[in-house]
Design an enzyme around this catalytic site. Sequence first.
Site, PDB file in Angstrom:
ATOM      1  N   ASP A   7      -1.559  -3.846 -11.516  1.00 54.64           N
ATOM      2  CA  ASP A   7      -2.711  -4.698 -11.250  1.00 54.64           C
ATOM      3  C   ASP A   7      -2.867  -5.609 -12.463  1.00 54.64           C
ATOM      4  O   ASP A   7      -2.255  -5.363 -13.513  1.00 54.64           O
ATOM      5  CB  ASP A   7      -3.974  -3.847 -11.046  1.00 54.64           C
ATOM      6  N   SER A   8      -3.707  -6.618 -12.344  1.00 54.06           N
ATOM      7  CA  SER A   8      -3.981  -7.441 -13.515  1.00 54.06           C
ATOM      8  C   SER A   8      -4.838  -6.679 -14.515  1.00 54.06           C
ATOM      9  O   SER A   8      -4.723  -6.877 -15.728  1.00 54.06           O
ATOM     10  CB  SER A   8      -4.682  -8.741 -13.111  1.00 54.06           C
ATOM     11  N   GLY A  40      -7.170 -13.520  -9.570  1.00 52.11           N
ATOM     12  CA  GLY A  40      -7.846 -14.114  -8.418  1.00 52.11           C
ATOM     13  C   GLY A  40      -7.884 -15.639  -8.411  1.00 52.11           C
ATOM     14  O   GLY A  40      -7.581 -16.270  -7.385  1.00 52.11           O
ATOM     15  N   CYS A  70      -4.122  -3.642  -6.077  1.00 57.40           N
ATOM     16  CA  CYS A  70      -4.922  -4.868  -6.094  1.00 57.40           C
ATOM     17  C   CYS A  70      -4.830  -5.513  -4.719  1.00 57.40           C
ATOM     18  O   CYS A  70      -3.726  -5.774  -4.227  1.00 57.40           O
ATOM     19  CB  CYS A  70      -4.394  -5.814  -7.167  1.00 57.40           C
ATOM     20  N   ASN A  71      -5.977  -5.776  -4.109  1.00 51.56           N
ATOM     21  CA  ASN A  71      -5.979  -6.407  -2.792  1.00 51.56           C
ATOM     22  C   ASN A  71      -5.429  -7.830  -2.851  1.00 51.56           C
ATOM     23  O   ASN A  71      -4.640  -8.242  -1.987  1.00 51.56           O
ATOM     24  CB  ASN A  71      -7.394  -6.436  -2.225  1.00 51.56           C
ATOM     25  N   THR A  72      -5.820  -8.601  -3.865  1.00 52.19           N
ATOM     26  CA  THR A  72      -5.393  -9.996  -3.954  1.00 52.19           C
ATOM     27  C   THR A  72      -3.881 -10.090  -4.145  1.00 52.19           C
ATOM     28  O   THR A  72      -3.210 -10.920  -3.514  1.00 52.19           O
ATOM     29  CB  THR A  72      -6.124 -10.694  -5.117  1.00 52.19           C
ATOM     30  N   CYS A 177     -12.116  -4.615  -2.546  1.00 52.82           N
ATOM     31  CA  CYS A 177     -11.490  -4.915  -3.833  1.00 52.82           C
ATOM     32  C   CYS A 177     -11.408  -3.601  -4.588  1.00 52.82           C
ATOM     33  O   CYS A 177     -12.392  -2.840  -4.614  1.00 52.82           O
ATOM     34  CB  CYS A 177     -12.309  -5.945  -4.606  1.00 52.82           C
ATOM     35  N   THR A 178     -10.267  -3.328  -5.190  1.00 52.28           N
ATOM     36  CA  THR A 178     -10.091  -2.019  -5.831  1.00 52.28           C
ATOM     37  C   THR A 178     -11.074  -1.802  -6.973  1.00 52.28           C
ATOM     38  O   THR A 178     -11.448  -0.665  -7.267  1.00 52.28           O
ATOM     39  CB  THR A 178      -8.648  -1.866  -6.336  1.00 52.28           C
ATOM     40  N   HIS A 179     -11.520  -2.862  -7.625  1.00 50.47           N
ATOM     41  CA  HIS A 179     -12.514  -2.703  -8.693  1.00 50.47           C
ATOM     42  C   HIS A 179     -13.805  -2.071  -8.169  1.00 50.47           C
ATOM     43  O   HIS A 179     -14.472  -1.320  -8.886  1.00 50.47           O
ATOM     44  CB  HIS A 179     -12.846  -4.059  -9.329  1.00 50.47           C
TER      45      HIS A 179
END
Length: 261
Positions: A7-8, A40, A70-72, A177-179
């Site tokens: 992920d970022s 994003g 990460c969804n994005t 969103c995973t966050h």
Amino acid sequence: MKIALMDSGIGLLAATAAVRRLRPDADLVLSLDPDGMPWGPRTPEDLTRRALAVAEAAAAHRPEALIVGCNTATVHALPALRTLLEPALPVIGTVPAIKPAAAGGGPFAIWATPATTGSPYQCGLIKDFAGGVRATEVPCHGLAEAVEHADQAAIDAAVAAAAALTPDDVTTVVLGCTHYELVAERIRAAVQRPGSPPLVLHGSAGAVAAQALRRIGEQPAPQAAAEGTLTVLLSGRRGTLPAAALAYDEGRSLQEVSPAR
């Protein structure tokens, strides 16, 4: 067994904790991109380039599976990641849990980043899986960024703003969103209406972790010895969990139970 997640930033913590619960004996490789975050706002092409570099850094550690936490990144980079790495390295994307939310039958809301809200990708999932169930897309301005930096005041403000956009009669919220899974209980408290049945939250972490095990032919073994190690890569460099990760139960538990490598 070795499983990598990418992920970022720290959005991958929820899936990482889910993998650790299912297989405490698995070695984990977390590949983050602090030099390029957030992903994003980037163009799909730029995001894909960053994601490929982060994935290659993880792949160099020879994991048996790679989870895109990460969804994005899943929306924009999953085809390129699979072209690069599969079949040698299975790549598991993260998809909003719209299908199980719709199966509950009640009206539901999908909390997602502004970039994902209204996107053809998310609209396609609603069309394919929601059927006649009313689904409301809720853009969560600034929430992922606030969670990433563990900015408690900003988290409260962003959650309150998204809750105000959520219809009073929803029975379920999809955490798109995973966050958001890192602050799930704060979201529940903000959306739960007095006198209504308990709100149902649908994240993706558990399903993604289980799918990763299936892809490599392994079974959950939560009673296995907690001997799995933790390797953290920061834009390809060896490092440690970002300080903000330790603001969340998922980050603290990883640090406590996983010896660094």
